[in-house]
Scaffold this active site. Structure first.
Site, short mmCIF file in Angstrom:
data_model
loop_
_atom_site.label_atom_id
_atom_site.label_comp_id
_atom_site.label_asym_id
_atom_site.label_seq_id
_atom_site.Cartn_x
_atom_site.Cartn_y
_atom_site.Cartn_z
N TYR A 1 -33.27 -31.32 19.63
CA TYR A 1 -32.36 -31.65 20.73
C TYR A 1 -32.03 -33.15 20.74
CZ TYR A 1 -30.80 -31.79 25.65
OH TYR A 1 -30.09 -31.98 26.82
N LYS B 1 -28.49 -34.94 20.33
CA LYS B 1 -27.92 -35.74 21.42
C LYS B 1 -27.65 -37.19 21.00
CE LYS B 1 -27.51 -32.74 24.75
NZ LYS B 1 -26.14 -32.26 25.06
N1 LIG Z 1 -29.80 -30.85 33.17
C1 LIG Z 1 -30.11 -32.04 32.70
O1 LIG Z 1 -30.88 -32.81 33.32
C2 LIG Z 1 -29.55 -32.51 31.40
C3 LIG Z 1 -30.04 -33.70 30.86
C4 LIG Z 1 -29.48 -34.19 29.69
C5 LIG Z 1 -28.46 -33.48 29.09
N2 LIG Z 1 -28.03 -32.31 29.61
C6 LIG Z 1 -26.95 -31.61 28.93
O2 LIG Z 1 -25.97 -31.19 29.87
C7 LIG Z 1 -25.34 -30.01 29.39
C8 LIG Z 1 -25.40 -28.94 30.45
O3 LIG Z 1 -26.76 -28.61 30.68
P1 LIG Z 1 -27.29 -27.82 31.97
O4 LIG Z 1 -28.52 -28.51 32.39
O5 LIG Z 1 -26.18 -27.61 32.93
O6 LIG Z 1 -27.73 -26.45 31.27
P2 LIG Z 1 -27.51 -24.91 31.70
O7 LIG Z 1 -28.38 -24.12 30.82
O8 LIG Z 1 -27.64 -24.77 33.17
O9 LIG Z 1 -25.96 -24.66 31.33
C9 LIG Z 1 -25.51 -24.66 30.00
C10 LIG Z 1 -24.42 -23.61 29.86
O10 LIG Z 1 -23.89 -23.67 28.52
C11 LIG Z 1 -23.66 -22.32 28.10
N3 LIG Z 1 -23.62 -22.27 26.64
C12 LIG Z 1 -24.67 -22.44 25.77
N4 LIG Z 1 -24.25 -22.32 24.50
C13 LIG Z 1 -22.91 -22.11 24.55
C14 LIG Z 1 -21.91 -21.93 23.56
N5 LIG Z 1 -22.22 -21.96 22.24
N6 LIG Z 1 -20.62 -21.75 23.95
C15 LIG Z 1 -20.31 -21.70 25.28
N7 LIG Z 1 -21.23 -21.85 26.25
C16 LIG Z 1 -22.50 -22.05 25.90
C17 LIG Z 1 -24.82 -21.55 28.69
O11 LIG Z 1 -24.56 -20.14 28.74
C18 LIG Z 1 -24.94 -22.18 30.07
O12 LIG Z 1 -24.15 -21.51 31.03
C19 LIG Z 1 -26.05 -29.65 28.09
O13 LIG Z 1 -25.34 -30.19 26.98
C20 LIG Z 1 -27.38 -30.34 28.22
O14 LIG Z 1 -28.00 -30.57 26.97
C21 LIG Z 1 -28.56 -31.80 30.75
#
Ligand SMILES: NC(=O)c1ccc[n+]([C@@H]2O[C@H](COP(=O)([O-])OP(=O)(O)OC[C@H]3O[C@@H](n4cnc5c(N)ncnc54)[C@H](O)[C@@H]3O)[C@@H](O)[C@H]2O)c1
Length: 299
Positions: A156, A160
């Site tokens: 990951y 990133k």
């Molecule tokens: N939540 C955090 O604190 C955090 C921190 C750093 C980075 N991020 C990044 O933010 C983004 C959103 O994360 P989140 O926390 O909302 O996660 P989440 O799991 O709540 O939502 C992610 C969504 O992406 C969808 N998804 C996954 N693979 C897919 C694909 N190939 N095509 C289409 N949709 C797809 C999933 O079904 C899900 O609905 C991600 O890139 C994650 O790595 C989140």
């Protein structure tokens, strides 16, 4: 009036978490939104929510990390709304494991969704903007796990950190066409982080839920708008009521060998000079200790 009246925006992985909040905020700001989501039921619920609030949205149920998915995603925006002005690359997954225990499948799955899932929609939309002579805005989703390095997330974090570099390079290549590309490193309470960290501490304030995922969306809406046209190739930390500006890898100190090639034994005697007097440890350190805002213990 919002920042995005008359604009069309695409958000990948917008069925839940941070992407859901982004899609809803973009619609509130006046954009018609294409909600991409692998989980069709979750994506359809977000489309309904936007429409019920008087906004315009359409579901693209598909995988943004496949060529056909990326092409049909941008194609749907053009067919349905006649244009596309902003792309938010947000879709993501976790497969956490220390490097010794990580399977090649866990490595590949994470690299694919994040890096291919950013590259393909970006390539399709940039080709469209270049051909149409149109400006546009891209927001990529990096993470402090990549910018600082988080234990147990080699796949990951590599993806990133790659996304932050990808974003800065796309920014350089597309600047002359009036296209901006910036990255965010968000932090919020979502299915992803609750799965990774367990229960996330809520701040004492009753007025403001610091880790609510919708707190990420205003900065993303701004970066999708023409109000941000002078900003590109940057990475912003975004959480709660805070926005941070990250500085990418920067040369910190230097040693030189007076115009001749180093001998390895000489280096063994001199490399420690690079660290002398600086706050950088030669050995491995916990990069996440440099976080300003810690999800598990912020009060
Ligand atoms: N939540 C955090 O604190 C955090 C921190 C750093 C980075 N991020 C990044 O933010 C983004 C959103 O994360 P989140 O926390 O909302 O996660 P989440 O799991 O709540 O939502 C992610 C969504 O992406 C969808 N998804 C996954 N693979 C897919 C694909 N190939 N095509 C289409 N949709 C797809 C999933 O079904 C899900 O609905 C991600 O890139 C994650 O790595 C989140």
């Amino acid at each position: 009036m919002g920042l995005l009246v008359g604009k069309v925006a695409v958000v990948t992985g917008a069925g839940r978490g941070i992407g859901r909040g982004e899609a809803i905020e973009l619609a509130l700001q006046g954009a018609a939104v294409v909600v991409n989501e692998l989980d069709a039921e979750a994506g359809a619920a977000v489309v309904q929510e936007i429409q019920a609030a008087g906004g315009a949205a359409v579901l693209h149920s598909g995988d943004c990390s496949e060529e056909s998915g990326a092409r049909s995603l941008i194609g749907l925006a053009l067919e349905t709304f006649g244009r596309v002005d902003a792309l938010v690359n947000n879709a993501g997954i976790l497969r956490d494991r220390t490097v010794v225990k990580m399977s090649p499948e866990e490595w590949d799955a994470v690299i694919k969704v994040h890096l291919r899932g950013h590259f393909l929609p970006t390539q399709v939309v940039c080709a469209h903007w270049k051909e149409a002579g149109q400006s546009g805005h891209i927001v990529c989703t990096a993470s402090t796990s990549g910018l600082l390095g988080n234990f147990g997330q080699a796949n990951y974090g590599a993806a990133k950190a790659g996304i932050a570099a990808f974003s800065a390079i796309v920014a350089q290549e597309m600047w002359r066409y009036g296209v901006t590309c910036n990255a965010i490193a968000p932090a919020a309470r979502t299915r992803m982080t609750e799965g990774a960290y367990g229960e996330i501490f809520n701040p004492a304030s009753e007025d403001f839920d610091f880790w609510h995922p919708d707190n990420v969306a205003p900065m993303v809406a701004f970066l999708c708008s023409d109000a941000s046209s002078h900003i590109s190739g940057k990475t912003f930390g975004v959480q709660g009521d805070t926005v941070e500006l990250y500085q990418p890898f920067t040369s910190f100190s230097v040693i030189e060998n007076g115009g001749s090639r180093w001998d390895p034994e000489q280096l063994a005697g001199q490399v420690d000079e690079l660290f002398a007097g600086f706050p950088i440890e030669p050995g491995a350190t916990n990069g996440m200790a440099r976080l300003r805002f810690t999800m598990t213990d912020r009060s």
